[in-house]
Design a protein around this motif. Structure first.
Motif: not given
Length: 280
Positions: A10-21
Motif C-alpha cells: 500500500i503506497a500513499t499518493p505522495d510516495l507514488m509521486l516520489a518514485v515517479n519523480a
C-alpha cells in the motif's frame, strides 16, 4: 510505466509521486523513515510493478563503496601463478563484479536497492557520487570503462543513524515515509489478513496506536511488528475483548513480546497503563 503501488504494497499518493519523480529526473530516490515502514520493501515492489530486474546491496558497517563496483582478487591470482594455473594471464578472471556492475550490464533498466546506507562509513556516499551521477566507472586492472547500458532506478534507504553529505543529498530526490495513520494501516492489514474480523482489527489498532503514543518508549512498535502481533492473535484465537482487559492485574496486552522489544518499555507501558486505570 508509472508506479501506483501493488496488490501487496500500500503506497500513499505522495510516495507514488516520489518514485515517479525519481524515474523522470533519473536521480536516486533517497527514502527515510522509521524502521519497519517498508523502505526496503519499496524497491522490491517498484521492481515488480514496473517489470524491472532487482539488484540488492545491503550495507554493513564494514562495506566499502568499491565493493559495489568490483573487487580484484590479487591473492587468488598470486596463488594460481605459483601453481601454474592457465587463468593467471587473464586478469579479468580475478575480478568479481559488484552490484552496480551487474545493474549497469542488465539487458533492461534495473532497480538498484542500496539498503541502509547510513550504516557505512561517512565517506561511503561521497565515494559513489561520480558513479551514480555519470553511470560509469573505470576498472584500473583491465583499463576499461564500464558504462550503464540502461540507467537504473536507484533506491537508497536510510534510518538516519548518520547525516549524509550535502553533495550526495543534492543528487537525490528525497522522500520521508511517514508512519501510517489508522486508515492507511487498516488498508495495509487488509492486504495481509483479508478475513480479519473488524472487531478484532479495531481493538488491535486502538491498543497499537495507544502504545506508540506512550511518551519515553525506547523503540516504538512498527508496522511489521503489528502484523506479527496480529498473526499471533489469530493463531492463538485471542478474542477482541482480551486485548483490553478490565482486570487491573492484567495491564499489558497478550503476546506483547511482538510489540515491545525491551524490558524498559514493558515496565514503562505497565506504569502508564496502571496510572490511567487508577484515574491518576
Amino acid at each position: 510505466m508509472r508506479f501506483e503501488g501493488t496488490d501487496t504494497y500500500i503506497a500513499t499518493p505522495d510516495l507514488m509521486l516520489a518514485v515517479n519523480a525519481a524515474v523522470t529526473l533519473e536521480r536516486p530516490l533517497l527514502v527515510k523513515g522509521e524502521p519497519g515502514t517498508g523502505k526496503t520493501l519499496l524497491a522490491e515492489e517498484v521492481a515488480r510493478s514496473l517489470g524491472r530486474p532487482l539488484v540488492q546491496w545491503h550495507i554493513k558497517s564494514t562495506t566499502k563503496a568499491q565493493q559495489g563496483l568490483y573487487e580484484y582478487d590479487a591473492v587468488s591470482r598470486l596463488r594460481d601463478s605459483q601453481l601454474g594455473d592457465e587463468h593467471v594471464g587473464d586478469i579479468a578472471h580475478y575480478i568479481k563484479r559488484g552490484v552496480l556492475w551487474e545493474a549497469f550490464g542488465s539487458d533492461s533498466p534495473a532497480v538498484v536497492l542500496i539498503d541502509e546506507i547510513d550504516k557505512a562509513d561517512i565517506e561511503f556516499p561521497n565515494d559513489l557520487l561520480r558513479e551514480l551521477d555519470r553511470m560509469e566507472f573505470y576498472v584500473y586492472e583491465t583499463q576499461t570503462t564500464i558504462r550503464a547500458r540502461h540507467r537504473p532506478l536507484v533506491v537508497i534507504t536510510s534510518n538516519n543513524e548518520k547525516e549524509l553529505p550535502d553533495a550526495f543529498l543534492r543528487r537525490c530526490f528525497f522522500h520521508y515515509i511517514r508512519f501510517p495513520d489508522k486508515e492507511t494501516m487498516t488498508r495495509i492489514v487488509d492486504v495481509h489478513f483479508p478475513g480479519l474480523k473488524k472487531t478484532l482489527l479495531k481493538e488491535a489498532l486502538e491498543v497499537f496506536f495507544e502504545l506508540r503514543e506512550v511518551p519515553g518508549l525506547k523503540k516504538k512498535p512498527s508496522t511489521s511488528e503489528l502484523l506479527d502481533w496480529l498473526k499471533l492473535l489469530l493463531a492463538e484465537d485471542i478474542p477482541p475483548e482480551a486485548l483490553r482487559s478490565h482486570d487491573k492485574k492484567v495491564i499489558i496486552p497478550p503476546l506483547h513480546g511482538a510489540l515491545l522489544k525491551n524490558e524498559q518499555d514493558v515496565h514503562l507501558f505497565e506504569k502508564v497503563a496502571f496510572m490511567a486505570r487508577s484515574g491518576r
